[in-house]
Design an enzyme around this catalytic site. Structure first.
Site, PDB file in Angstrom:
ATOM      1  N   ASP A  95      46.454  32.238  42.477  1.00  0.00           N
ATOM      2  CA  ASP A  95      45.450  32.426  41.433  1.00  0.00           C
ATOM      3  C   ASP A  95      45.638  33.775  40.741  1.00  0.00           C
ATOM      4  OD1 ASP A  95      44.770  33.601  43.888  1.00  0.00           O
ATOM      5  OD2 ASP A  95      42.620  33.498  43.495  1.00  0.00           O
ATOM      6  N   ASP A 116      40.006  40.424  38.193  1.00  0.00           N
ATOM      7  CA  ASP A 116      39.356  39.136  38.444  1.00  0.00           C
ATOM      8  C   ASP A 116      38.216  39.359  39.433  1.00  0.00           C
ATOM      9  OD1 ASP A 116      38.598  36.541  38.983  1.00  0.00           O
ATOM     10  OD2 ASP A 116      40.641  35.783  39.189  1.00  0.00           O
TER      11      ASP A 116
END
Length: 243
Positions: A95, A116
């Site tokens: 990810d 993130d």
């Protein structure tokens, strides 16, 4: 159209993209047969890529095979739009790589720091020559509240609910709110500042469920994209289709 599935620690995010436009976006607890059946009947899906941080590859793969839908399962052997300079690439969160690919699609040939803010907060740096160098991983915003309660006997479980948070907490609950909220925010800003001092003209790209809780966006300096990982997965899909 492209079907992009990103299964994270908290949610499975399912998106349909036509070129670079997000046509459909939904979040689910789990991927199941009815979800894929509905998408298959509603959209003309040509390509599919799936990324998951959970150990559910066999389960999800079985659903797609049931409908005879071909797909890519994101893995470290696939091609990425950057060189990976990381000592343990097989342990690198996919990810994280997808978020970097999404940022590079928006800002090619730039020094980029991707932040993130999800279950964990990750910082990932790729330079202007498309070399990924790594970054850092720290506990996410909600995890910090849970840790204070879990690892102590008397501190209460506190939940942030978009309330105003003062610097000086006048109760134990407000002190926890101040410590976690202000500490998290200034940690983010401090790390961003450290990268900006070390690298020239670095662009900051925010994503993840928690970035909107903080006033971090500054015009021409910090950018945000809710769909950064999904866009990155699409870029990886396109690159591997060509090869």
């Amino acid at each position: 159209m492209d079907l992009i599935i990103d299964v994270g620690n908290s949610f499975a995010k399912v998106s349909v993209l036509e070129y670079d436009t997000v046509v459909s976006y939904e979040k689910y607890q789990e991927i199941n047969t009815s979800i894929i059946f509905e998408i298959k009947n509603k959209f003309d899906i040509k390509r599919t890529i799936i990324s998951s941080v959970r150990n559910n590859e066999a389960e999800i793969s079985a659903i797609f095979k049931k409908f005879n839908i071909s797909f890519y399962w994101l893995n470290h052997q696939m091609k990425f739009p950057f060189k990976i300079n990381y000592t343990t690439p097989q342990t690198l969160g996919l990810d994280r790589l997808a978020a970097v690919a999404g940022a590079m699609a928006k800002f090619p040939n730039n020094n980029l720091l991707v932040v993130d803010m999800g279950t964990c907060v990750t910082f990932d740096f790729v330079d202007e020559n498309s070399v990924y160098h790594g970054g850092s991983i720290a506990p996410g915003f909600e995890m910090r509240f849970k840790a204070l309660h879990h690892f102590t006997q008397k501190l209460p479980q506190v939940k942030y609910e978009n309330q105003s948070v003062r610097l000086i907490g006048d109760s134990t609950e407000n002190s926890i709110l101040s410590g976690v909220y202000n500490g998290f925010k200034h940690e983010i800003l401090g790390i961003i500042s450290a990268y900006e001092q070390q690298y020239n003209d670095v662009k900051i790209v925010l994503t993840g469920g928690d970035y909107k809780l903080f006033d971090l966006e500054v015009k021409n300096r910090i950018f945000a994209d809710d769909f950064l990982v999904l866009r990155g997965l699409q870029q990886i899909l396109i690159l591997n289709e060509k090869n």
